[in-house]
Design a protein around this motif. Sequence first.
Motif, PDB file in Angstrom:
ATOM      1  N   GLY A 101       0.822  -1.209   0.000  1.00 60.51           N
ATOM      2  CA  GLY A 101       0.000   0.000   0.000  1.00 60.51           C
ATOM      3  C   GLY A 101       0.848   1.248   0.000  1.00 60.51           C
ATOM      4  O   GLY A 101       1.997   1.247   0.445  1.00 60.51           O
ATOM      5  N   SER A 102       0.279   2.325  -0.494  1.00 64.44           N
ATOM      6  CA  SER A 102       1.022   3.584  -0.570  1.00 64.44           C
ATOM      7  C   SER A 102       1.237   4.159   0.823  1.00 64.44           C
ATOM      8  O   SER A 102       0.416   3.970   1.728  1.00 64.44           O
ATOM      9  CB  SER A 102       0.280   4.598  -1.435  1.00 64.44           C
ATOM     10  OG  SER A 102      -0.832   5.128  -0.737  1.00 64.44           O
ATOM     11  N   ASP A 105      -1.676   6.515   1.855  1.00 62.97           N
ATOM     12  CA  ASP A 105      -2.889   5.823   2.280  1.00 62.97           C
ATOM     13  C   ASP A 105      -2.684   5.124   3.621  1.00 62.97           C
ATOM     14  O   ASP A 105      -3.563   5.126   4.480  1.00 62.97           O
ATOM     15  CB  ASP A 105      -3.333   4.807   1.229  1.00 62.97           C
ATOM     16  CG  ASP A 105      -3.870   5.465  -0.028  1.00 62.97           C
ATOM     17  OD1 ASP A 105      -4.256   6.654   0.016  1.00 62.97           O
ATOM     18  OD2 ASP A 105      -3.906   4.781  -1.073  1.00 62.97           O
ATOM     19  N   ASN A 108      -2.645   7.853   6.370  1.00 61.99           N
ATOM     20  CA  ASN A 108      -3.664   8.890   6.250  1.00 61.99           C
ATOM     21  C   ASN A 108      -4.348   9.198   7.578  1.00 61.99           C
ATOM     22  O   ASN A 108      -4.607  10.349   7.904  1.00 61.99           O
ATOM     23  CB  ASN A 108      -4.701   8.494   5.189  1.00 61.99           C
ATOM     24  CG  ASN A 108      -5.682   9.595   4.922  1.00 61.99           C
ATOM     25  OD1 ASN A 108      -5.296  10.743   4.729  1.00 61.99           O
ATOM     26  ND2 ASN A 108      -6.965   9.246   4.922  1.00 61.99           N
ATOM     27  N   SER A 133       0.761  15.865   2.275  1.00 59.75           N
ATOM     28  CA  SER A 133       1.182  14.672   1.542  1.00 59.75           C
ATOM     29  C   SER A 133       2.556  14.202   1.983  1.00 59.75           C
ATOM     30  O   SER A 133       3.370  14.970   2.491  1.00 59.75           O
ATOM     31  CB  SER A 133       1.249  14.969   0.039  1.00 59.75           C
ATOM     32  OG  SER A 133      -0.012  15.293  -0.458  1.00 59.75           O
ATOM     33  N   THR A 140       5.833   2.963  -1.380  1.00 57.22           N
ATOM     34  CA  THR A 140       4.983   1.808  -1.099  1.00 57.22           C
ATOM     35  C   THR A 140       5.511   1.028   0.096  1.00 57.22           C
ATOM     36  O   THR A 140       6.704   0.739   0.180  1.00 57.22           O
ATOM     37  CB  THR A 140       4.942   0.877  -2.335  1.00 57.22           C
ATOM     38  OG1 THR A 140       4.493   1.631  -3.463  1.00 57.22           O
ATOM     39  CG2 THR A 140       4.004  -0.288  -2.117  1.00 57.22           C
ATOM     40  N   TYR A 159      -4.120   0.659  10.079  1.00 58.99           N
ATOM     41  CA  TYR A 159      -3.915   0.536   8.633  1.00 58.99           C
ATOM     42  C   TYR A 159      -5.255   0.322   7.927  1.00 58.99           C
ATOM     43  O   TYR A 159      -6.141  -0.357   8.449  1.00 58.99           O
ATOM     44  CB  TYR A 159      -3.026  -0.668   8.316  1.00 58.99           C
ATOM     45  CG  TYR A 159      -1.562  -0.495   8.607  1.00 58.99           C
ATOM     46  CD1 TYR A 159      -0.772   0.306   7.787  1.00 58.99           C
ATOM     47  CD2 TYR A 159      -0.962  -1.156   9.652  1.00 58.99           C
ATOM     48  CE1 TYR A 159       0.585   0.439   8.015  1.00 58.99           C
ATOM     49  CE2 TYR A 159       0.391  -1.025   9.901  1.00 58.99           C
ATOM     50  CZ  TYR A 159       1.156  -0.230   9.083  1.00 58.99           C
ATOM     51  OH  TYR A 159       2.502  -0.104   9.309  1.00 58.99           O
ATOM     52  N   PRO A 160      -5.382   0.844   6.713  1.00 57.02           N
ATOM     53  CA  PRO A 160      -6.541   0.484   5.886  1.00 57.02           C
ATOM     54  C   PRO A 160      -6.308  -0.887   5.279  1.00 57.02           C
ATOM     55  O   PRO A 160      -5.180  -1.389   5.275  1.00 57.02           O
ATOM     56  CB  PRO A 160      -6.555   1.574   4.812  1.00 57.02           C
ATOM     57  CG  PRO A 160      -5.121   1.961   4.663  1.00 57.02           C
ATOM     58  CD  PRO A 160      -4.510   1.819   6.040  1.00 57.02           C
ATOM     59  N   PHE A 162      -5.731  -2.900   2.133  1.00 62.16           N
ATOM     60  CA  PHE A 162      -5.319  -2.664   0.755  1.00 62.16           C
ATOM     61  C   PHE A 162      -5.739  -3.840  -0.100  1.00 62.16           C
ATOM     62  O   PHE A 162      -5.554  -4.966   0.258  1.00 62.16           O
ATOM     63  CB  PHE A 162      -3.804  -2.459   0.650  1.00 62.16           C
ATOM     64  CG  PHE A 162      -3.341  -1.161   1.268  1.00 62.16           C
ATOM     65  CD1 PHE A 162      -3.550   0.040   0.617  1.00 62.16           C
ATOM     66  CD2 PHE A 162      -2.709  -1.147   2.481  1.00 62.16           C
ATOM     67  CE1 PHE A 162      -3.118   1.238   1.172  1.00 62.16           C
ATOM     68  CE2 PHE A 162      -2.274   0.038   3.051  1.00 62.16           C
ATOM     69  CZ  PHE A 162      -2.483   1.229   2.393  1.00 62.16           C
TER      70      PHE A 162
END
Length: 162
Positions: A101-102, A105, A108, A133, A140, A159-160, A162
């Motif tokens: 994942g970035s 992201d 965030n 940003s 990544t 974490y989201p 991904f």
Amino acid sequence: AGWNWISFNVNPENASLNSVLESVSEIAEFIVSQSGGIATYYPSVGWYGALTDLSPENMYVLLMSEDATLKIAGTPVDVTETPIDLITGWNWIGYLPRNDGSVGDAFNGLGDLGIFVSSQSSGTSTYYVDYGSWYGNLDTLESGNGYKLKMNASGTLIYPEF
């Protein structure tokens, strides 16, 4: 071979050092965590030291005498249900998602609390408040790698998926 920043994104059935590092024990020499201590591998004894168990939320620095692939079995970490508490300053964090994942992201949810992230081999990234940003050659985050995240205040990383 050499020093490796590692993490894992599964909950092993047995989180003991001897169990988690079983696939590399004969060629692993030393492991250190940010707050859990250190351990040394002795062929006749196994792992010995203050560090006895490993957690997916943390990054570890593992010294290997030769190249190898670390294999850890377990159930995937539920990233949305596994917060990582962060302190002001440096945090050695594990990467919990199963997919890459970035940086933007992944962090965030931290807003402007995170200020710098470093990897062992993919570079660094800095958070610029004025732009909202992350910028740098670390774009990544990858499964299996550990990261050093610098915070300007304490916070919680979730974490989201991904």
